[in-house]
Design an enzyme around this catalytic site. Structure first.
Site, PDB file in Angstrom:
ATOM      1  N   HIS A   1       0.842  -1.209   0.000  1.00 12.94           N
ATOM      2  CA  HIS A   1       0.000   0.000   0.000  1.00 12.94           C
ATOM      3  C   HIS A   1       0.873   1.253   0.000  1.00 12.94           C
ATOM      4  O   HIS A   1       0.604   2.204  -0.739  1.00 12.94           O
ATOM      5  CB  HIS A   1      -0.889   0.049   1.256  1.00 12.94           C
ATOM      6  CG  HIS A   1      -1.939  -1.016   1.355  1.00 12.94           C
ATOM      7  ND1 HIS A   1      -2.039  -1.871   2.434  1.00 12.94           N
ATOM      8  CD2 HIS A   1      -2.959  -1.359   0.531  1.00 12.94           C
ATOM      9  CE1 HIS A   1      -3.067  -2.681   2.271  1.00 12.94           C
ATOM     10  NE2 HIS A   1      -3.645  -2.402   1.111  1.00 12.94           N
TER      11      HIS A   1
ATOM     12  N   SER B   1      -2.863  -7.913   2.891  1.00 12.84           N
ATOM     13  CA  SER B   1      -3.118  -7.823   4.335  1.00 12.84           C
ATOM     14  C   SER B   1      -3.509  -9.196   4.885  1.00 12.84           C
ATOM     15  O   SER B   1      -3.068  -9.583   5.971  1.00 12.84           O
ATOM     16  CB  SER B   1      -4.249  -6.829   4.617  1.00 12.84           C
ATOM     17  OG  SER B   1      -3.897  -5.565   4.129  1.00 12.84           O
TER      18      SER B   1
ATOM     19  N   LYS C   1     -18.185  -6.486   8.428  1.00 13.98           N
ATOM     20  CA  LYS C   1     -16.991  -7.303   8.152  1.00 13.98           C
ATOM     21  C   LYS C   1     -16.101  -7.309   9.385  1.00 13.98           C
ATOM     22  O   LYS C   1     -15.774  -6.239   9.914  1.00 13.98           O
ATOM     23  CB  LYS C   1     -16.248  -6.673   6.962  1.00 13.98           C
ATOM     24  CG  LYS C   1     -15.435  -7.657   6.152  1.00 13.98           C
ATOM     25  CD  LYS C   1     -14.956  -7.001   4.865  1.00 13.98           C
ATOM     26  CE  LYS C   1     -13.582  -7.512   4.467  1.00 13.98           C
ATOM     27  NZ  LYS C   1     -13.008  -6.769   3.347  1.00 13.98           N
TER      28      LYS C   1
ATOM     29  N   ARG D   1      -2.061  -5.900  -8.387  1.00 16.41           N
ATOM     30  CA  ARG D   1      -0.949  -6.842  -8.226  1.00 16.41           C
ATOM     31  C   ARG D   1      -1.099  -7.917  -9.299  1.00 16.41           C
ATOM     32  O   ARG D   1      -1.253  -7.627 -10.457  1.00 16.41           O
ATOM     33  CB  ARG D   1      -0.968  -7.442  -6.815  1.00 16.41           C
ATOM     34  CG  ARG D   1      -0.703  -6.413  -5.720  1.00 16.41           C
ATOM     35  CD  ARG D   1      -1.097  -6.949  -4.381  1.00 16.41           C
ATOM     36  NE  ARG D   1      -2.507  -7.313  -4.390  1.00 16.41           N
ATOM     37  CZ  ARG D   1      -3.193  -7.702  -3.345  1.00 16.41           C
ATOM     38  NH1 ARG D   1      -2.609  -7.815  -2.182  1.00 16.41           N
ATOM     39  NH2 ARG D   1      -4.470  -8.000  -3.450  1.00 16.41           N
TER      40      ARG D   1
END
Ligand code: PNS
Length: 159
Positions: A17, A128, A41, A90
């Site tokens: 990030h 993450s 979440k 990515r």
């Protein structure tokens, strides 16, 4: 002044990030890092912890701002008078998800444009979720996350 919003969960922020944010400064004068507050979440870190880790990682550079948002990203972008959303890409696996999100956001508000920056190859496989999993199992993730994050992961997962 050109402004972009860099939204995400950032649970927690990774060096991937940070690298996208630094590249983003080549294209934008001001980048708002917007942490999604999503009560549905479950996250490892609270929104307050996540924003604190982001602020630390960005080292007080005034070109960055850290904020939180709830609800639709395009509504938040409108509120902040920004019409660009910045996302990192990515490996190919990101593409489908990112394409769906960018198209949904365009459908919801076609004045908001999504701009992608390719991640550096060193961070192609850093996420993450994988960082959390490796840290939980005792792996060394200190080269993949800012120092403050590595410490907090240790404290939270292996007290
Ligand atoms: O870091 P993430 O989890 O990949 O980020 C996803 C995020 C926060 C950018 C995305 O879930 C989002 O924008 N959520 C807000 C709700 C929304 O606007 N949904 C419609 C677009 S798909």
């Amino acid at each position: 002044m050109s402004t972009a919003i860099y939204p995400g969960s950032f649970d927690p922020i990774t060096n991937g990030h940070v690298s996208i944010l630094q590249s983003g400064l080549r294209a934008f004068d001001h980048i708002i890092v917007a942490v999604l507050h999503n009560p549905q979440k479950s996250a490892l870190f609270t929104v307050a912890e996540r924003t604190e880790m982001i602020r630390e990682a960005l080292g007080g550079d005034p070109r960055f701002e850290v904020d939180t948002f709830e609800g639709l990203l395009v509504d938040y972008a409108k509120k902040r008078q920004a019409n660009v959303v910045l996302r990192g890409l990515r490996a190919v696996a990101d593409f489908e998800y990112e394409l769906q999100m960018a198209n949904m956001n365009r459908h919801l508000n076609d004045e908001v444009e999504t701009v992608f920056i390719m991640a550096k190859d060193a961070y192609f496989y850093v996420s993450s979720n994988l960082v959390k999993e490796a840290a939980r199992l005792g792996g060394d993730v200190s080269r993949l996350v800012p120092p403050g994050v590595a410490e907090r992961l240790r404290a939270k997962l292996r007290p």
